[in-house]
Design an enzyme around this catalytic site. Sequence first.
Site, PDB file in Angstrom:
ATOM      1  CG  ASP A   1      43.887  37.931  35.031  1.00 26.25           C
ATOM      2  OD1 ASP A   1      43.114  38.780  35.525  1.00 26.25           O
ATOM      3  OD2 ASP A   1      44.658  38.192  34.084  1.00 26.25           O
ATOM      4  CB  SER A   2      44.399  37.994  40.249  1.00 23.80           C
ATOM      5  OG  SER A   2      45.292  38.741  39.434  1.00 23.80           O
ATOM      6  CB  THR A   3      42.111  41.833  36.857  1.00 28.18           C
ATOM      7  OG1 THR A   3      41.771  40.916  35.802  1.00 28.18           O
ATOM      8  CG2 THR A   3      43.574  42.196  36.752  1.00 28.18           C
TER       9      THR A   3
END
Length: 407
Positions: free
Chosen positions: A50-52
Amino acid sequence: MAASRSNRAPTMASRTASSVLVALCLLLLAATDAEARHTRLVPAVFVFGDSTVDVGNNNDLNVTAGAKANFPNYGVDFPRSTPTGRFSNGLNTADLLVRGLGFRISPPAYLSLTTEKAIRSQMHKGINFASAGSGVFDNTGRLPVCVVLLAHTDGSDIHKSINRANRCEHCFGEVIPMSQQLEYFSELVDRMAKLSGPSKTARLLSRSIFFISAGSNDMFEYSAAPSNDAVFLRVLVATYKHHITALYEMGARKFSVVSIPPLGCIPSQRLRRLKQLGTQGCFDPLNDLSLRSYPMLAAMLQQLADKLPGMRYSLADSYAMVSFVFANPRTDSWYFTELEAACCGGGPFGAAFACNEKAPLCHNRDDHLFWDANHPTQAVSAIAAQTIFAGNRTFVNPINVRELALL
Ligand SMILES: *[C@@H]1O[C@H](CO)[C@@H](O)[C@H](O)[C@H]1NC(C)=O
Ligand SMILES: *[C@@H]1O[C@H](CO)[C@@H](O)[C@H](O)[C@H]1NC(C)=O
């Protein structure tokens, strides 16, 4: 160059100078080559999640601003302050981890490789498939489904917020779910096998690191309309297991998995608690879910490793890592003075108004834990990457990524 272009024969001095220069260049080339060969601990790193760990896959997708980071003030500390699609003031955990593994360049976003040539030049070194807003479940973060799901809940609060904002907070549009990320990877493996042959491809994949950071968005979405925590966690981990098995079947052997952090303590969730309960602190239901998910993830990975020949893994305990920094904000290695509010963003905890060019921006990013309402600063990602790479058993089990790479 000037000497060779002139009609005069080069003097002895200039000839000596140019041979020294040539020798130096050769030496430098050899050194760079040796460095490249010796410092890269693995042939390639493939990134999912994901965005991490997204490095720009969402840039050209039909998703809401909440799942994009290709505008200021994102990237304010990136070279030339370039916003790249990373949810950070600078680099993210994937970038910093691959540096530890000896790569100069972070695996690029799969969707940024628009030509066959670009894909071919990267596929043996690693590619990043992560997509902000996505989850382990196929529907997580995806707009139409999300709206249908929420339309059937009884939460009047949720109805109201949809009507007001005409969207739900965790639904972003056409983000790439994990299953589609694996589909893209599968297409890549087919290309590699055609180009280099199946056995060479299998050898490369078996020595590469598969770095996965996922699950937070599934948890956010579930927590908007919680029903049965035990069932949710069981299905989440079972689905995760399914994805890791699929990667194994495509040739992956070395997995570096990052567990779900204490999500209740990020600025957006502190604001959520303030709004719902009128009190300060972390949003406990999310922290409880996160805490409970860790032993389940650990057991799932161990079961797989027991069953699948050659599978090895390193599981980073995000909950323990983040809790350690909260408890020790000032050490010889880091110095954080703001542990609750986002650097970029407005309102309480910098979480009420999204980070963008007009949002308030803190002066010193390195003294903040949080960059925006939902993501850590580069300073925190650096600690995470260092810990994932070389941390002890308090944080990474059964081995760290350096040990995983050297197996
Ligand atoms: C983008 O997604 C929205 C919401 O799902 C949809 O209404 C719109 O038609 C999509 N736009 C494009 C260009 O696909
Ligand atoms: C791991 O490192 C941390 C931080 O330096 C330390 O507090 C902890 O005791 C160490 N744990 C082990 C098992 O060595």
